[in-house]
Design an enzyme around this catalytic site. Structure first.
Site, PDB file in Angstrom:
ATOM      1  N   THR A 122       0.813  -1.213   0.000  1.00  0.00           N
ATOM      2  CA  THR A 122       0.000   0.000   0.000  1.00  0.00           C
ATOM      3  C   THR A 122       0.843   1.259   0.000  1.00  0.00           C
ATOM      4  OG1 THR A 122      -1.811  -1.117   1.094  1.00  0.00           O
ATOM      5  CG2 THR A 122      -1.745   1.254   1.348  1.00  0.00           C
TER       6      THR A 122
ATOM      7  N   TYR B 117      -8.220   0.326  -3.067  1.00  0.00           N
ATOM      8  CA  TYR B 117      -7.272   0.979  -3.976  1.00  0.00           C
ATOM      9  C   TYR B 117      -6.422  -0.128  -4.577  1.00  0.00           C
ATOM     10  CZ  TYR B 117      -4.756  -0.108   0.199  1.00  0.00           C
ATOM     11  OH  TYR B 117      -4.273  -0.802   1.278  1.00  0.00           O
TER      12      TYR B 117
ATOM     13  N   SER C 246       2.081  -7.799  -0.517  1.00  0.00           N
ATOM     14  CA  SER C 246       2.932  -8.672   0.301  1.00  0.00           C
ATOM     15  C   SER C 246       2.331 -10.062   0.499  1.00  0.00           C
ATOM     16  CB  SER C 246       3.256  -8.017   1.637  1.00  0.00           C
ATOM     17  OG  SER C 246       2.107  -7.907   2.431  1.00  0.00           O
TER      18      SER C 246
ATOM     19  N   THR D 294       1.722  -4.349   4.202  1.00  0.00           N
ATOM     20  CA  THR D 294       1.595  -4.590   5.645  1.00  0.00           C
ATOM     21  C   THR D 294       1.076  -5.994   5.961  1.00  0.00           C
ATOM     22  OG1 THR D 294      -0.630  -3.640   5.671  1.00  0.00           O
ATOM     23  CG2 THR D 294       1.215  -2.155   6.189  1.00  0.00           C
ATOM     24  N   ASP D 295       0.467  -6.658   4.976  1.00  0.00           N
ATOM     25  CA  ASP D 295      -0.184  -7.940   5.287  1.00  0.00           C
ATOM     26  C   ASP D 295       0.793  -9.001   5.804  1.00  0.00           C
ATOM     27  OD1 ASP D 295      -2.464  -6.708   4.453  1.00  0.00           O
ATOM     28  OD2 ASP D 295      -2.791  -7.939   2.681  1.00  0.00           O
TER      29      ASP D 295
ATOM     30  N   LYS E 260       0.224  -7.635  12.625  1.00  0.00           N
ATOM     31  CA  LYS E 260      -0.878  -6.786  12.157  1.00  0.00           C
ATOM     32  C   LYS E 260      -2.162  -7.265  12.834  1.00  0.00           C
ATOM     33  CE  LYS E 260      -2.987  -5.006   7.926  1.00  0.00           C
ATOM     34  NZ  LYS E 260      -2.970  -4.983   6.449  1.00  0.00           N
TER      35      LYS E 260
ATOM     36  N   GLU F 247      -2.496 -29.018  27.130  1.00  0.00           N
ATOM     37  CA  GLU F 247      -3.696 -29.469  26.412  1.00  0.00           C
ATOM     38  C   GLU F 247      -3.507 -30.840  25.752  1.00  0.00           C
ATOM     39  OE1 GLU F 247      -6.741 -28.547  25.979  1.00  0.00           O
ATOM     40  OE2 GLU F 247      -6.811 -26.575  26.923  1.00  0.00           O
TER      41      GLU F 247
HETATM   42  N1  GLU Z   1      -2.395  -6.504   0.540  1.00  0.00           N
HETATM   43  C1  GLU Z   1      -1.423  -5.510   0.267  1.00  0.00           C
HETATM   44  C2  GLU Z   1      -0.063  -5.871   0.835  1.00  0.00           C
HETATM   45  O1  GLU Z   1       0.079  -6.423   1.882  1.00  0.00           O
HETATM   46  C3  GLU Z   1      -1.811  -4.156   0.729  1.00  0.00           C
HETATM   47  C4  GLU Z   1      -1.922  -4.019   2.226  1.00  0.00           C
HETATM   48  C5  GLU Z   1      -0.940  -3.034   2.784  1.00  0.00           C
HETATM   49  O2  GLU Z   1       0.181  -2.882   2.317  1.00  0.00           O
HETATM   50  O3  GLU Z   1      -1.326  -2.367   3.756  1.00  0.00           O
HETATM   51  O4  GLU Z   1       0.893  -5.561   0.201  1.00  0.00           O
END
Ligand code: GLU
Length: 374
Positions: free
Chosen positions: A58, A72, A105, A138-139, A211, A331
């Protein structure tokens, strides 16, 4: 320093062409005024040389309109344009962009992870490189950061950074996150702290960060809190990573050419036992079972997991809860079944650790020690 083009010139050349400049600049306008420089800014003897490696995400995204904060296209803006859109970074470091991927990602796999790690390692060996910033989605940022944290053999700062909103959105967070990441990578006190993740004014260790929310800018958390903050052009640490990382570990990215297959199987009510067999048949050398609660395993799942272990596949009990430790022999009788517990690591990060551990040993007792150590 001929390798490092001063970004100021680059910025001037690219500003008008940038997809994201207008929005980003509107937000950075106050700090762009020289008089606004914070009194607390550290006086660096010389500017650090930082390579910014672009992988997509992103932070390289663009939306159709300014209100598209969560819908986006990611991974479309080249890293040089991202750098050019934040000319403030050139005030703290000599930066040079390098595009290695342009992907979301979620598309990271072992091959891409290894390619990125090897390139970072190569750059870290250059005497004129003081630190690395990696722009990343971020993923899966936490998986990449944990992998680098365990395999890079350098004390130099490596900072992985992303954003939750594209540069075209109202309230875009990428520009400040990038600026903060460059500050952290340039800060000599960041040396020896392992691979770091910087977002939302916070510095996290790659080991702990995860995350936790799909769209909020306040999504990254570490169970034990961030290592520090970045505020007003100043990065400050308050605690240190406790577990071994980078030069202290047994893995060297330069010596790893392939990672063994490790599957994560997610537990839920009515989970299909065939998912275990499918993982075994697909060649998994280990299964991280993202179990419920404290690694609890449904009665009808015990036999399939034992059968997988009997075929030589390592079984790691983890938890899908998102925090806490999985206690050995609580467990399930791990000693009796020759299973492993993950300690506090999330299933997706336990997958990384297990893959690395399997490059050294297939002894379940040694593997258990690895989970308790790292
Ligand atoms: N799904 C994308 C990724 O992880 C966009 C999410 C992001 O970067 O916040 O690259």
């Amino acid at each position: 320093m001929k390798h490092f083009a001063r970004v100021t010139t680059l910025a001037a050349a690219l500003l008008s062409a940038s997809l994201i400049t207008g929005t980003v600049h509107a937000q950075l306008a106050p700090s762009a005024q020289p008089a606004a420089a914070p009194a607390t800014a550290p006086a660096e003897a010389r500017k650090a040389n930082i390579v910014i490696i672009g992988t997509g995400g992103t932070i390289a995204g663009a939306g159709a309109s300014a209100i598209n904060t969560a819908a986006y296209q990611s991974a479309v803006v080249p890293v040089d344009k991202i750098i050019a859109s934040v000319p403030e970074v050139s005030k703290v470091a000599n930066v040079k962009g390098e595009q290695i991927f342009q992907i979301g990602s979620e598309s990271f796999n072992n091959e891409r992870l290894l390619k990125l790690g090897k390139r970072v390692s190569e750059l870290l060996k250059q005497p004129d490189v003081d630190g690395i910033v990696i722009t990343h989605g971020t993923d899966t940022i936490e998986e990449t950061a944990y992998f680098l944290n365990l395999t890079l053999k350098s004390d130099k700062p490596v900072v992985v950074v992303g954003s939750m909103r594209p540069g075209t959105a109202l309230g875009a967070d990428g520009a400040l996150n990038l600026y903060d990441a460059v500050l952290v990578a340039s800060n000599p006190t960041s040396r020896g702290k392992g691979t770091l993740v910087v977002l939302n004014d916070e510095i996290h260790t790659g080991r702990d960060v995860t995350k936790s929310n799909t769209f909020k800018t306040e999504t990254f958390r570490s169970a034990f809190g961030p290592l520090g903050y970045v505020v007003e052009g100043r990065s400050q640490y308050y605690r240190l990573p406790a577990r071994p990382h980078t030069v202290q570990t047994e893995w060297d990215i330069d010596k790893i050419d392939k990672l063994p297959e490790v599957a994560v199987v997610y537990a839920y009510g009515n989970v299909n036992p065939a998912s275990i067999d499918a993982a075994v048949k697909s060649g998994a050398k280990a299964i991280v079972y993202a179990a419920t609660g404290n690694g609890s395993v449904g009665d009808y799942m015990v036999e399939p997991l034992k059968a997988a272990r009997a075929k030589g596949v390592q079984i790691v009990r983890a938890s899908r809860t998102g925090s806490g430790v999985v206690i050995r022999n609580a467990e399930q009788p791990d000693d009796k079944y020759d299973w492993i517990v993950t300690d506090d690591q999330m299933p997706q990060k336990a997958r990384i650790l297990m893959a690395l551990a399997l490059t050294k040993t297939n002894d379940s007792k040694a593997l258990q020690q690895v989970f308790w150590k790292y």
